[in-house]
Design a protein around this motif. Structure first.
Motif, short mmCIF file in Angstrom:
data_model
loop_
_atom_site.label_atom_id
_atom_site.label_comp_id
_atom_site.label_asym_id
_atom_site.label_seq_id
_atom_site.Cartn_x
_atom_site.Cartn_y
_atom_site.Cartn_z
N ALA A 19 0.80 -1.31 -0.09
CA ALA A 19 -0.05 -0.01 0.18
C ALA A 19 0.69 1.20 0.06
N ALA A 20 1.79 1.22 0.89
CA ALA A 20 2.80 2.41 0.87
C ALA A 20 3.58 2.74 -0.42
N LYS A 21 4.09 1.43 -0.93
CA LYS A 21 4.91 1.69 -2.15
C LYS A 21 4.00 2.18 -3.28
N ASP A 39 -8.45 3.17 5.57
CA ASP A 39 -9.69 3.05 6.06
C ASP A 39 -10.82 2.80 5.23
N ARG A 40 -10.82 3.48 3.90
CA ARG A 40 -12.00 3.41 3.08
C ARG A 40 -12.37 1.81 2.75
N ILE A 41 -11.54 1.03 3.01
CA ILE A 41 -11.99 -0.41 3.30
C ILE A 41 -12.97 -0.78 4.15
N LYS A 42 -12.86 -0.13 5.24
CA LYS A 42 -13.92 -0.30 6.36
C LYS A 42 -15.18 0.24 5.95
N VAL A 68 -12.09 6.33 -5.26
CA VAL A 68 -11.10 7.02 -4.46
C VAL A 68 -9.96 6.05 -4.24
N PHE A 69 -10.54 5.03 -3.67
CA PHE A 69 -9.48 3.72 -3.03
C PHE A 69 -8.54 3.40 -4.08
N CYS A 70 -9.10 3.07 -5.16
CA CYS A 70 -8.34 2.53 -6.55
C CYS A 70 -7.55 3.74 -7.22
N GLY A 78 -5.34 -1.71 -6.06
CA GLY A 78 -6.26 -1.28 -5.04
C GLY A 78 -7.56 -2.62 -5.08
N VAL A 79 -7.53 -3.28 -6.43
CA VAL A 79 -8.35 -4.43 -6.30
C VAL A 79 -7.86 -5.76 -5.78
N LYS A 80 -6.28 -5.86 -5.62
CA LYS A 80 -5.78 -6.79 -4.69
C LYS A 80 -5.91 -6.63 -3.25
N MET A 81 -5.91 -5.39 -3.02
CA MET A 81 -5.76 -5.03 -1.72
C MET A 81 -7.33 -5.42 -1.00
N MET A 82 -8.36 -5.05 -1.94
CA MET A 82 -9.85 -5.25 -1.35
C MET A 82 -9.83 -6.70 -1.54
#
Length: 125
Positions: A19-21, A39-42, A68-70, A78-82
């Motif tokens: 995420a940071a990278k 936190d948008r995931i929450k 916004v997340f993506c 973003g999709v992989k993080m979700m």
């Protein structure tokens, strides 16, 4: 192009590092803003939980959080993080949104049925 077949793997162990990278928010001025975007995931979870429990859908709000997340992490990451943070039960709601936004192909995420109500709402937008 199937973005889910790209080589970058996101796991619980490397989630924050990836995420940071990949974080790209020119207006970000502190780590608090970075964590607020994470936190948008929450918020995505809450909106979908409300929909699954009551049938009430805040479609525009859900779309906004996903966009916004993506935007700040990139579509692929973003999709992989979700995928790492959201349980399987959420994906029948998320998949049609990702297809609608052209973030994934309808043939991605095989085995996940798309919620018909979500599809109907998206067609009306």
């Amino acid at each position: 192009m199937n973005i889910l077949s790209e080589k970058i793997e996101v796991t619980e162990e490397n989630y924050l590092i990836v995420a940071a990278k990949h974080y790209n928010n020119p207006q970000c001025s502190s780590t608090d803003e970075f964590y607020a975007d994470l936190d948008r995931i929450k918020y995505i979870k809450r909106i979908i939980n409300r929909y699954l429990e009551t049938g009430e859908l805040s479609d525009r709000l859900l779309l906004n959080h996903i966009i916004v997340f993506c935007n700040v992490f990139g579509i692929e990451i973003g999709v992989k993080m979700m995928a790492v943070k959201l349980d399987y039960k959420y994906w029948s709601v998320i998949k049609p949104i990702l297809v609608f936004l052209k973030y994934i192909e309808p043939t991605d995420l095989i085995g996940i049925d798309m919620d018909r109500k979500i599809i109907k709402v998206l067609r009306e937008i």
